[in-house]
Design a protein around this motif. Structure first.
Motif, PDB file in Angstrom:
ATOM      1  N   PHE A  48       0.820  -1.220   0.000  1.00 53.88           N
ATOM      2  CA  PHE A  48       0.000   0.000   0.000  1.00 53.88           C
ATOM      3  C   PHE A  48       0.857   1.275   0.000  1.00 53.88           C
ATOM      4  O   PHE A  48       0.318   2.372  -0.178  1.00 53.88           O
ATOM      5  CB  PHE A  48      -0.927  -0.002   1.216  1.00 53.88           C
ATOM      6  CG  PHE A  48      -1.940  -1.109   1.189  1.00 53.88           C
ATOM      7  CD1 PHE A  48      -3.149  -0.943   0.533  1.00 53.88           C
ATOM      8  CD2 PHE A  48      -1.684  -2.322   1.804  1.00 53.88           C
ATOM      9  CE1 PHE A  48      -4.091  -1.964   0.497  1.00 53.88           C
ATOM     10  CE2 PHE A  48      -2.617  -3.351   1.773  1.00 53.88           C
ATOM     11  CZ  PHE A  48      -3.820  -3.173   1.122  1.00 53.88           C
ATOM     12  N   LYS A  49       2.168   1.111   0.183  1.00 49.58           N
ATOM     13  CA  LYS A  49       3.082   2.256   0.159  1.00 49.58           C
ATOM     14  C   LYS A  49       3.911   2.296  -1.123  1.00 49.58           C
ATOM     15  O   LYS A  49       4.690   3.217  -1.321  1.00 49.58           O
ATOM     16  CB  LYS A  49       4.021   2.201   1.363  1.00 49.58           C
ATOM     17  CG  LYS A  49       3.299   2.225   2.706  1.00 49.58           C
ATOM     18  CD  LYS A  49       4.285   2.063   3.868  1.00 49.58           C
ATOM     19  CE  LYS A  49       3.564   2.027   5.206  1.00 49.58           C
ATOM     20  NZ  LYS A  49       4.512   1.817   6.339  1.00 49.58           N
ATOM     21  N   ASP A  50       3.740   1.277  -1.962  1.00 53.34           N
ATOM     22  CA  ASP A  50       4.533   1.150  -3.189  1.00 53.34           C
ATOM     23  C   ASP A  50       3.752   1.771  -4.350  1.00 53.34           C
ATOM     24  O   ASP A  50       2.846   1.148  -4.919  1.00 53.34           O
ATOM     25  CB  ASP A  50       4.831  -0.326  -3.465  1.00 53.34           C
ATOM     26  CG  ASP A  50       5.767  -0.532  -4.641  1.00 53.34           C
ATOM     27  OD1 ASP A  50       5.962   0.413  -5.435  1.00 53.34           O
ATOM     28  OD2 ASP A  50       6.313  -1.642  -4.781  1.00 53.34           O
ATOM     29  N   GLY A  51       4.110   3.000  -4.700  1.00 49.88           N
ATOM     30  CA  GLY A  51       3.386   3.706  -5.760  1.00 49.88           C
ATOM     31  C   GLY A  51       3.461   3.015  -7.103  1.00 49.88           C
ATOM     32  O   GLY A  51       2.488   3.029  -7.868  1.00 49.88           O
ATOM     33  N   ILE A  52       4.617   2.393  -7.405  1.00 50.41           N
ATOM     34  CA  ILE A  52       4.761   1.689  -8.689  1.00 50.41           C
ATOM     35  C   ILE A  52       3.816   0.499  -8.745  1.00 50.41           C
ATOM     36  O   ILE A  52       3.117   0.287  -9.752  1.00 50.41           O
ATOM     37  CB  ILE A  52       6.221   1.225  -8.900  1.00 50.41           C
ATOM     38  CG1 ILE A  52       7.171   2.413  -8.985  1.00 50.41           C
ATOM     39  CG2 ILE A  52       6.320   0.363 -10.162  1.00 50.41           C
ATOM     40  CD1 ILE A  52       6.955   3.310 -10.177  1.00 50.41           C
ATOM     41  N   LEU A  53       3.764  -0.291  -7.671  1.00 49.43           N
ATOM     42  CA  LEU A  53       2.877  -1.465  -7.646  1.00 49.43           C
ATOM     43  C   LEU A  53       1.419  -1.038  -7.768  1.00 49.43           C
ATOM     44  O   LEU A  53       0.643  -1.646  -8.522  1.00 49.43           O
ATOM     45  CB  LEU A  53       3.082  -2.255  -6.352  1.00 49.43           C
ATOM     46  CG  LEU A  53       2.231  -3.524  -6.221  1.00 49.43           C
ATOM     47  CD1 LEU A  53       2.644  -4.554  -7.257  1.00 49.43           C
ATOM     48  CD2 LEU A  53       2.336  -4.108  -4.815  1.00 49.43           C
TER      49      LEU A  53
END
Length: 392
Positions: free
Chosen positions: A199-204
């Protein structure tokens, strides 16, 4: 035979069965209506329970596979589908049928996600190509089942055909039992805390939202194109319009075969952009089908537009899932679950929105939803991959 090849064959079998089962369900509405005298609202509840089950299966398969491995996932999921099919044709009331549709969706969603994640794990290189080939087997199942049904219906009832499919699923279950599978990645303890990082991984999240639009586009094309092509300004016969949807599925299948060669020539991202361009051209073609510009050949324009859409759809899931697998190799199942749930939400929400808009303004504006969605998806992809390149 190498262990990896046995495992790849298991994934192909799972995806083939997923294609067969999903297409088979499209033929049972008439049978169920006659069996139980169902209203449109009751048929609608079945139509809602299937994607709800697929969503649930997509949510749970990843953590389960990372913790317990793919063997138990595929065995349990296939058993759920088989049990659901058997329950559906032996039920005497509506409630077991509703439960059956949810079970089939639950097992099917887990099979779809699990086979993709397993193929990604096995192929440390050329993930996009391997995932494209896996998708071909869904197309073979989806295209082959109507032909098989057409032959079997001459000697069996539809209920008997569905029973046959339910019993046939025992064969892949036996195969899954006897072959070795990749070991679980986290057999001792599942790192729940790591899931928070998704939920903190903008790319994912961005990759998930590319699939949000990709899944929605595929769903809209399947759900609305036939009705659109029978509108007065296009004027195709209903039987022809439904037949044209076969062009869409066939083009996706052929496109994924072509991708195996194309990935050796171009980068996956470039191929993705080419496919998005094909979706845009196909969507514009649908918009002008039957218009004053292309009025003389609506059938040809419709066929070409759907073929372009199918070819364009072929790259989205293989390329994006490959990127996800590369980003989270140690939690590939859970990461696949994360993005596939986003994808299914996109399919549900944008198809619902399309229904509202077409009900208000008419079906002739449906291609504009396709055009808007692919433009947004294209812009999102460019932004994500440019950001990823700068970070690297």
């Amino acid at each position: 035979m190498k262990k990896s090849m046995l495992q790849i064959l298991a994934a192909y079998a799972g995806m083939l069965l997923f294609g067969i089962v999903m297409i088979s369900l499209g033929t049972v509405n008439t049978f169920l209506s006659e069996q139980f005298g169902l209203t449109n609202a009751q048929l609608g509840s079945l139509a809602a329970l299937l994607p709800a089950g697929i969503l649930a299966g997509s949510l749970v398969f990843g953590p389960f596979a990372d913790r317990f491995g793919y063997k138990y996932l595929l065995i349990i999921s296939t058993l759920l589908v088989s049990a659901g099919l058997w329950m559906m044709v032996t039920a005497e009331t509506l409630l077991p049928v509703q439960m059956a549709f949810f079970l089939i969706g639950l097992g099917g969603g887990a099979i779809n996600g699990g086979t993709n994640a397993m193929v990604s794990d096995i192929n440390t290189k050329n993930k996009s190509s391997a995932l494209s080939l896996l998708g071909v087997f869904y197309g073979i199942g989806a295209l082959g089942m109507p032909l098989l049904t057409g032959l079997l219906v001459k000697i069996w009832t539809l209920a008997q055909i569905i029973r046959f499919v339910a019993l046939f699923l025992i064969i892949p279950i036996i195969y899954f039992l006897i072959i070795p599978f990749p070991p679980p990645k986290h057999a001792d303890k599942f790192p729940i805390s790591r899931l928070k990082s998704f939920f903190k991984d903008g790319i994912l999240i961005g990759l998930g939202f590319i699939l949000f639009f990709e899944s929605a586009l595929e769903g809209m094309a399947n759900n609305w194109s036939a009705a659109y092509l029978t509108q007065d300004h296009v004027g195709l016969a209903r039987t022809h319009a439904v037949m044209y949807l076969t062009f869409l599925v066939a083009a996706i299948t052929v496109g994924r075969l072509i991708l195996g060669w194309a990935f050796r020539k171009l980068s996956p991202v470039k191929i993705l952009y080419i496919c998005f361009t094909l979706i845009l051209i196909g969507s514009i073609g649908l918009q002008f089908t039957g218009s004053a510009i292309l009025y003389s050949a609506p059938a040809v324009t419709a066929a070409l537009s759907l073929i372009l859409l199918g070819l364009g759809f072929s790259a989205g899931f293989p390329v994006i899932l490959a990127k996800v697998g590369e980003r989270y190799p140690e939690l590939s199942g859970s990461a696949f679950s994360f993005v596939l749930v986003i994808a299914l939400l996109g399919n549900t929400l944008l198809n619902y929105l399309t229904g509202i808009l077409t009900n208000t303004f008419g079906l002739k504006y449906y291609p504009l939803m396709l055009i808007l969605s692919v433009v947004l998806m294209f812009g999102l992809a460019i932004g994500i991959f440019n950001t990823q390149t700068k970070k690297e």
